[in-house]
Design a protein around this motif. Structure first.
Motif, PDB file in Angstrom:
ATOM      1  N   ASP A  16       7.265  -2.759  -1.362  1.00  0.00           N
ATOM      2  CA  ASP A  16       7.277  -1.627  -2.285  1.00  0.00           C
ATOM      3  C   ASP A  16       5.847  -1.299  -2.712  1.00  0.00           C
ATOM      4  OD1 ASP A  16       8.059   0.341  -4.044  1.00  0.00           O
ATOM      5  OD2 ASP A  16       8.567  -1.063  -5.658  1.00  0.00           O
ATOM      6  N   PRO A  17       5.352  -0.084  -2.432  1.00  0.00           N
ATOM      7  CA  PRO A  17       3.984   0.264  -2.805  1.00  0.00           C
ATOM      8  C   PRO A  17       3.737   0.256  -4.316  1.00  0.00           C
ATOM      9  CG  PRO A  17       4.917   1.946  -1.367  1.00  0.00           C
ATOM     10  CD  PRO A  17       5.992   0.980  -1.688  1.00  0.00           C
ATOM     11  N   VAL A  18       4.787   0.425  -5.122  1.00  0.00           N
ATOM     12  CA  VAL A  18       4.629   0.392  -6.571  1.00  0.00           C
ATOM     13  C   VAL A  18       4.312  -1.035  -7.023  1.00  0.00           C
ATOM     14  CG1 VAL A  18       5.810   0.785  -8.786  1.00  0.00           C
ATOM     15  CG2 VAL A  18       6.142   2.364  -6.880  1.00  0.00           C
ATOM     16  N   ALA A  19       4.967  -2.016  -6.412  1.00  0.00           N
ATOM     17  CA  ALA A  19       4.769  -3.414  -6.784  1.00  0.00           C
ATOM     18  C   ALA A  19       3.564  -4.032  -6.078  1.00  0.00           C
ATOM     19  CB  ALA A  19       6.022  -4.228  -6.462  1.00  0.00           C
ATOM     20  N   ASN A  20       3.166  -3.476  -4.964  1.00  0.00           N
ATOM     21  CA  ASN A  20       2.068  -4.042  -4.165  1.00  0.00           C
ATOM     22  C   ASN A  20       0.923  -3.032  -4.154  1.00  0.00           C
ATOM     23  OD1 ASN A  20       0.428  -5.261  -2.262  1.00  0.00           O
ATOM     24  ND2 ASN A  20       2.112  -5.722  -0.840  1.00  0.00           N
ATOM     25  N   ARG A  21      -0.081  -3.279  -4.978  1.00  0.00           N
ATOM     26  CA  ARG A  21      -1.181  -2.324  -5.131  1.00  0.00           C
ATOM     27  C   ARG A  21      -2.016  -2.198  -3.846  1.00  0.00           C
ATOM     28  NH1 ARG A  21      -5.546  -1.841  -9.998  1.00  0.00           N
ATOM     29  NH2 ARG A  21      -6.889  -0.369  -8.913  1.00  0.00           N
ATOM     30  N   SER A  73       5.713  -7.980  -1.167  1.00  0.00           N
ATOM     31  CA  SER A  73       6.650  -6.890  -1.413  1.00  0.00           C
ATOM     32  C   SER A  73       6.310  -5.700  -0.515  1.00  0.00           C
ATOM     33  CB  SER A  73       6.590  -6.451  -2.872  1.00  0.00           C
ATOM     34  OG  SER A  73       7.405  -5.317  -3.086  1.00  0.00           O
ATOM     35  N   ALA A 126      -0.242   0.057  -1.494  1.00  0.00           N
ATOM     36  CA  ALA A 126      -0.330   1.455  -1.933  1.00  0.00           C
ATOM     37  C   ALA A 126      -1.672   2.063  -1.546  1.00  0.00           C
ATOM     38  CB  ALA A 126      -0.114   1.544  -3.437  1.00  0.00           C
ATOM     39  N   GLU A 127      -2.750   1.293  -1.710  1.00  0.00           N
ATOM     40  CA  GLU A 127      -4.077   1.796  -1.330  1.00  0.00           C
ATOM     41  C   GLU A 127      -4.192   2.001   0.174  1.00  0.00           C
ATOM     42  OE1 GLU A 127      -6.852  -0.949  -3.003  1.00  0.00           O
ATOM     43  OE2 GLU A 127      -6.407  -0.349  -5.062  1.00  0.00           O
ATOM     44  N   LYS A 154      -2.298   5.127   1.178  1.00  0.00           N
ATOM     45  CA  LYS A 154      -3.075   6.311   0.799  1.00  0.00           C
ATOM     46  C   LYS A 154      -4.219   6.547   1.794  1.00  0.00           C
ATOM     47  CE  LYS A 154      -5.579   8.317  -3.077  1.00  0.00           C
ATOM     48  NZ  LYS A 154      -6.083   8.104  -4.437  1.00  0.00           N
TER      49      LYS A 154
END
Length: 110
Positions: free
Chosen positions: A90-95, A88, A98-99, A102
């Motif tokens: 999407d950073p919300v669905a793919n941890r 995915s 997201a890291e 960041k």
């Protein structure tokens, strides 16, 4: 034409002229300084001195740009791999993504 160009080039080479030498025109009188002191005139066949500031800035900019490019490429590859592994974008669905985003923002990656 080729002989004329090579004759001019040979003449300039033998006279010691460089790309940074101002050669006075034969038809115009030699340019003199504002104070009319022809011996100390900076305008008569003197080399042009521009200083090293531009070269130093260019070298520094080149180093910092290379470092930024390396960092951006590193995070770009990592983000692509995270999207492929996580399935995915999407950073919300793919941890993991997201890291990485960041961490990239902390390293000033656009």
């Amino acid at each position: 034409m080729k002989c004329a160009i090579s004759a001019v080039a040979t003449t300039l080479f033998l006279s010691g002229a460089t790309a940074f030498t101002v050669i006075p025109s034969a038809s115009a009188p030699p340019t003199t300084h504002i104070l009319n002191n022809a011996e100390s005139s900076p305008f008569r066949a003197s080399p042009l001195f521009m200083g090293r500031a531009a070269a130093v800035r260019a070298a520094t900019k080149g180093k910092t740009d290379a470092k930024k490019a390396k960092t951006n490429a590193y995070y770009g590859k990592k983000i692509i791999m995270a999207v492929k592994q996580g399935g995915s974008a999407d950073p919300v669905a793919n941890r993991q993504l997201a890291e990485l985003i960041k961490a990239a923002k902390n390293n000033s990656v656009p």
